[in-house]
Motif scaffolding. Structure first.
Motif, PDB file in Angstrom:
ATOM      1  N   LEU A   1       1.253  -0.817   0.046  1.00  0.00           N
ATOM      2  CA  LEU A   1       0.130  -0.357  -0.287  1.00  0.00           C
ATOM      3  C   LEU A   1       0.863   1.216  -0.116  1.00  0.00           C
ATOM      4  CD1 LEU A   1      -2.682  -1.089   2.263  1.00  0.00           C
ATOM      5  CD2 LEU A   1      -3.185  -0.436   0.411  1.00  0.00           C
ATOM      6  N   PRO A   2       0.150   2.342  -0.478  1.00  0.00           N
ATOM      7  CA  PRO A   2       0.907   3.788  -0.994  1.00  0.00           C
ATOM      8  C   PRO A   2       1.922   4.244   0.729  1.00  0.00           C
ATOM      9  CG  PRO A   2      -0.814   4.066  -1.705  1.00  0.00           C
ATOM     10  CD  PRO A   2      -1.304   2.871  -0.999  1.00  0.00           C
ATOM     11  N   GLN A   3       2.615   4.534   1.045  1.00  0.00           N
ATOM     12  CA  GLN A   3       3.184   5.365   1.889  1.00  0.00           C
ATOM     13  C   GLN A   3       1.890   5.829   3.263  1.00  0.00           C
ATOM     14  OE1 GLN A   3       6.952   6.655   2.126  1.00  0.00           O
ATOM     15  NE2 GLN A   3       7.131   7.146   4.772  1.00  0.00           N
ATOM     16  N   GLY A   4       2.115   6.320   4.272  1.00  0.00           N
ATOM     17  CA  GLY A   4       0.398   6.623   4.340  1.00  0.00           C
ATOM     18  C   GLY A   4      -1.109   6.742   4.745  1.00  0.00           C
ATOM     19  N   THR A   5      -1.327   5.121   4.116  1.00  0.00           N
ATOM     20  CA  THR A   5      -2.512   4.856   3.799  1.00  0.00           C
ATOM     21  C   THR A   5      -3.233   5.096   5.042  1.00  0.00           C
ATOM     22  OG1 THR A   5      -1.829   3.796   2.223  1.00  0.00           O
ATOM     23  CG2 THR A   5      -3.907   2.846   3.409  1.00  0.00           C
ATOM     24  N   VAL A   6      -4.217   5.567   4.595  1.00  0.00           N
ATOM     25  CA  VAL A   6      -5.799   5.815   5.528  1.00  0.00           C
ATOM     26  C   VAL A   6      -6.629   4.947   5.685  1.00  0.00           C
ATOM     27  CG1 VAL A   6      -6.604   7.275   6.829  1.00  0.00           C
ATOM     28  CG2 VAL A   6      -4.756   8.507   6.073  1.00  0.00           C
ATOM     29  N   ASP A   7      -7.067   3.782   6.192  1.00  0.00           N
ATOM     30  CA  ASP A   7      -8.312   3.057   5.869  1.00  0.00           C
ATOM     31  C   ASP A   7      -9.671   3.596   6.726  1.00  0.00           C
ATOM     32  OD1 ASP A   7     -10.065   0.762   6.881  1.00  0.00           O
ATOM     33  OD2 ASP A   7      -8.744  -0.352   7.530  1.00  0.00           O
ATOM     34  N   THR A   8     -10.556   4.427   5.143  1.00  0.00           N
ATOM     35  CA  THR A   8     -11.290   5.281   5.839  1.00  0.00           C
ATOM     36  C   THR A   8     -12.377   4.788   6.411  1.00  0.00           C
ATOM     37  OG1 THR A   8     -12.859   6.010   4.040  1.00  0.00           O
ATOM     38  CG2 THR A   8     -10.217   6.913   4.400  1.00  0.00           C
ATOM     39  N   HIS A   9     -11.989   3.071   6.813  1.00  0.00           N
ATOM     40  CA  HIS A   9     -14.189   2.643   7.015  1.00  0.00           C
ATOM     41  C   HIS A   9     -13.841   0.908   7.893  1.00  0.00           C
ATOM     42  CE1 HIS A   9     -18.789   2.342   6.610  1.00  0.00           C
ATOM     43  NE2 HIS A   9     -18.388   1.190   7.036  1.00  0.00           N
ATOM     44  N   PHE A  10     -13.903   1.266   9.036  1.00  0.00           N
ATOM     45  CA  PHE A  10     -13.462  -0.010   9.693  1.00  0.00           C
ATOM     46  C   PHE A  10     -14.549   0.323  11.788  1.00  0.00           C
ATOM     47  CE2 PHE A  10     -10.003   2.317  11.969  1.00  0.00           C
ATOM     48  CZ  PHE A  10     -10.090   1.085  12.685  1.00  0.00           C
ATOM     49  N   HIS A  11     -14.599  -0.798  11.669  1.00  0.00           N
ATOM     50  CA  HIS A  11     -15.561  -1.405  12.795  1.00  0.00           C
ATOM     51  C   HIS A  11     -14.907  -1.936  14.160  1.00  0.00           C
ATOM     52  CE1 HIS A  11     -19.011   0.078  10.371  1.00  0.00           C
ATOM     53  NE2 HIS A  11     -19.046  -0.620   9.867  1.00  0.00           N
ATOM     54  N   VAL A  12     -14.973  -1.682  15.347  1.00  0.00           N
ATOM     55  CA  VAL A  12     -15.039  -2.668  16.332  1.00  0.00           C
ATOM     56  C   VAL A  12     -15.515  -3.226  17.330  1.00  0.00           C
ATOM     57  CG1 VAL A  12     -11.766  -1.405  16.110  1.00  0.00           C
ATOM     58  CG2 VAL A  12     -13.733  -0.646  17.668  1.00  0.00           C
ATOM     59  N   PHE A  13     -15.560  -4.397  18.036  1.00  0.00           N
ATOM     60  CA  PHE A  13     -16.614  -5.414  18.816  1.00  0.00           C
ATOM     61  C   PHE A  13     -15.804  -5.538  19.933  1.00  0.00           C
ATOM     62  CE2 PHE A  13     -17.879  -4.745  14.081  1.00  0.00           C
ATOM     63  CZ  PHE A  13     -19.038  -4.384  14.203  1.00  0.00           C
ATOM     64  N   ARG A  14     -16.549  -5.341  21.049  1.00  0.00           N
ATOM     65  CA  ARG A  14     -15.717  -5.890  22.577  1.00  0.00           C
ATOM     66  C   ARG A  14     -16.918  -7.248  22.956  1.00  0.00           C
ATOM     67  NH1 ARG A  14     -13.468  -1.480  25.890  1.00  0.00           N
ATOM     68  NH2 ARG A  14     -15.976  -1.439  26.647  1.00  0.00           N
ATOM     69  N   ALA A  15     -16.665  -8.051  23.010  1.00  0.00           N
ATOM     70  CA  ALA A  15     -17.627  -8.942  24.563  1.00  0.00           C
ATOM     71  C   ALA A  15     -18.095  -8.431  25.739  1.00  0.00           C
ATOM     72  CB  ALA A  15     -16.559  -9.881  24.964  1.00  0.00           C
ATOM     73  N   GLY A  16     -18.642  -8.193  25.529  1.00  0.00           N
ATOM     74  CA  GLY A  16     -19.695  -7.786  27.111  1.00  0.00           C
ATOM     75  C   GLY A  16     -20.824  -6.248  26.373  1.00  0.00           C
ATOM     76  N   ALA A  17     -19.909  -5.825  25.395  1.00  0.00           N
ATOM     77  CA  ALA A  17     -20.328  -4.407  25.271  1.00  0.00           C
ATOM     78  C   ALA A  17     -22.114  -4.149  24.669  1.00  0.00           C
ATOM     79  CB  ALA A  17     -19.718  -3.969  23.559  1.00  0.00           C
TER      80      ALA A  17
ATOM     81  N   THR B   1     -11.838  -6.323  18.243  1.00  0.00           N
ATOM     82  CA  THR B   1     -10.945  -5.641  18.860  1.00  0.00           C
ATOM     83  C   THR B   1     -10.543  -4.167  18.244  1.00  0.00           C
ATOM     84  OG1 THR B   1      -8.945  -6.486  19.692  1.00  0.00           O
ATOM     85  CG2 THR B   1     -11.690  -6.845  20.635  1.00  0.00           C
ATOM     86  N   ILE B   2     -10.231  -3.358  18.443  1.00  0.00           N
ATOM     87  CA  ILE B   2      -8.899  -2.132  18.108  1.00  0.00           C
ATOM     88  C   ILE B   2      -7.720  -2.788  18.408  1.00  0.00           C
ATOM     89  CG2 ILE B   2      -8.757  -1.048  20.484  1.00  0.00           C
ATOM     90  CD1 ILE B   2      -8.499   0.347  17.215  1.00  0.00           C
ATOM     91  N   ALA B   3      -7.471  -3.835  19.241  1.00  0.00           N
ATOM     92  CA  ALA B   3      -5.864  -4.590  19.346  1.00  0.00           C
ATOM     93  C   ALA B   3      -6.232  -5.204  17.824  1.00  0.00           C
ATOM     94  CB  ALA B   3      -5.772  -5.206  20.601  1.00  0.00           C
ATOM     95  N   ASP B   4      -7.245  -5.913  17.226  1.00  0.00           N
ATOM     96  CA  ASP B   4      -7.341  -6.633  16.458  1.00  0.00           C
ATOM     97  C   ASP B   4      -6.561  -5.722  15.207  1.00  0.00           C
ATOM     98  OD1 ASP B   4      -7.540  -8.793  17.789  1.00  0.00           O
ATOM     99  OD2 ASP B   4      -9.543  -9.105  17.627  1.00  0.00           O
ATOM    100  N   TRP B   5      -7.783  -4.842  15.247  1.00  0.00           N
ATOM    101  CA  TRP B   5      -7.201  -4.171  14.078  1.00  0.00           C
ATOM    102  C   TRP B   5      -5.980  -3.417  13.612  1.00  0.00           C
ATOM    103  CZ3 TRP B   5      -5.982   1.614  13.203  1.00  0.00           C
ATOM    104  CH2 TRP B   5      -6.129   1.474  11.580  1.00  0.00           C
ATOM    105  N   ILE B   6      -5.330  -2.597  14.645  1.00  0.00           N
ATOM    106  CA  ILE B   6      -3.896  -2.585  14.944  1.00  0.00           C
ATOM    107  C   ILE B   6      -3.258  -3.379  14.230  1.00  0.00           C
ATOM    108  CG2 ILE B   6      -1.985  -1.855  16.926  1.00  0.00           C
ATOM    109  CD1 ILE B   6      -4.088   0.145  15.864  1.00  0.00           C
TER     110      ILE B   6
END
Length: 290
Positions: free
Chosen positions: A25-41, A55-60
């Motif tokens: 991917l080009p340097q500096g790529t921005v993912d403009t659309h993703f979601h996160v979910f957590r157990a128990g939320a 989770t956000i840790a998974d996306w990171i």
């Protein structure tokens, strides 16, 4: 479990990355659309689906493996007006993330100011899912958020596209259309829908997310998505945004491969200057200017 909960099927789990795209991917790529979910939320009732946990840790980890520099976290319909999980992620990664929330149209200016300081840069309208805000709320929201420079993000049906410019005329803020407006890719109607997107981008400060081909066709060998992306890039490269749509919610009978999705987009937009706009520069200007 309520009857409404039982009608909200559990999404398939995302596929783990087994390889990287053939081209980086080009340097500096921005993912403009993703979601996160957590157990128990707490989940909204009614809702259209029950998410698999991502989770956000998974996306990171996911974004780090792919070389994605930053991201725009979008509030999913299953959390309704409860943006706590999104705001926690923004607080944890203030330099790397911005957010798109779902709020009551009558939200006070002081609360919008607080959200802005936390990294929120837009509000989402979602006419396709239970728990989403209706298009009727758009004008009131636009009046509240325009002073903050936020965008109004629309997940709508393709038949709503021709009326958007009139419906939101004079709102003085950027409009972002999710997933190519869910236009059908059938060749006999494709050009009409592409023209509708072009007219919208011409008539207003509108951006279109070139994302999630699996939401437009069941055939992952369908070349329609690439042809639409190529056509829009030829005329409106400065108005297109790329996003992963990770972790690909609302799928029950087939989960896409993220490397293949990126390669599809890269093949459609093979000019490095154009790709840099779509993957990096447009999103930087829209979401990370401050």
């Amino acid at each position: 479990m309520s009857a409404a909960d039982m009608e909200a099927p559990l999404c398939l789990p995302r596929r783990q990355l087994t390889r990287l795209p053939r081209a980086a991917l080009p340097q500096g790529t921005v993912d403009t659309h993703f979601h996160v979910f957590r157990a128990g939320a707490p989940l909204n009732t009614p809702r259209s689906y029950t998410p698999d946990i991502a989770t956000i840790a998974d996306w990171i980890k996911f974004s780090g493996n792919l070389g994605i520099a930053r991201g725009v976290l979008v509030q999913p319909s299953v959390y309704g007006l409860d943006n706590r999980l999104l705001l926690e992620a923004l607080a944890a990664y203030p330099d790397r993330l911005r957010g798109i929330v779902v709020i009551d149209p009558e939200t006070a200016k002081a609360e919008i100011d607080r959200l802005d300081r936390l990294g929120v840069r837009g509000v989402r309208i979602n006419t396709r899912n239970k728990g989403g805000l209706p298009l009727a709320a758009a004008r009131t929201l636009a009046e509240s958020i325009a002073a903050f420079g936020w965008s109004l993000q629309l997940q709508i049906n393709p038949e709503q596209l021709p009326d958007i410019a009139t419906t939101l005329a004079g709102t003085r803020l950027p409009i972002v259309i999710d997933h190519l407006g869910f236009i059908p890719l059938a060749i006999e109607t494709r050009s009409r829908h592409v023209d509708a997107l072009r007219r919208l981008m011409d008539a207003a400060d509108t951006y279109v997310k070139v994302t999630a081909p699996y939401r437009l066709t069941k055939d992952m060998n369908d070349q329609g998505f690439a042809e639409v992306a190529r056509a829009l890039a030829a005329s409106h490269a400065e108005r297109l945004l790329w996003g992963s749509d990770w972790p690909h919610t609302e799928l029950w009978d087939g989960m896409p491969d993220d490397a293949e999705l990126i390669e599809t987009m890269q093949a459609a937009v093979d000019d490095p200057t154009v790709a840099d706009k779509i993957f990096v520069r447009n999103a930087e200007a829209l979401f990370f200017g401050r």
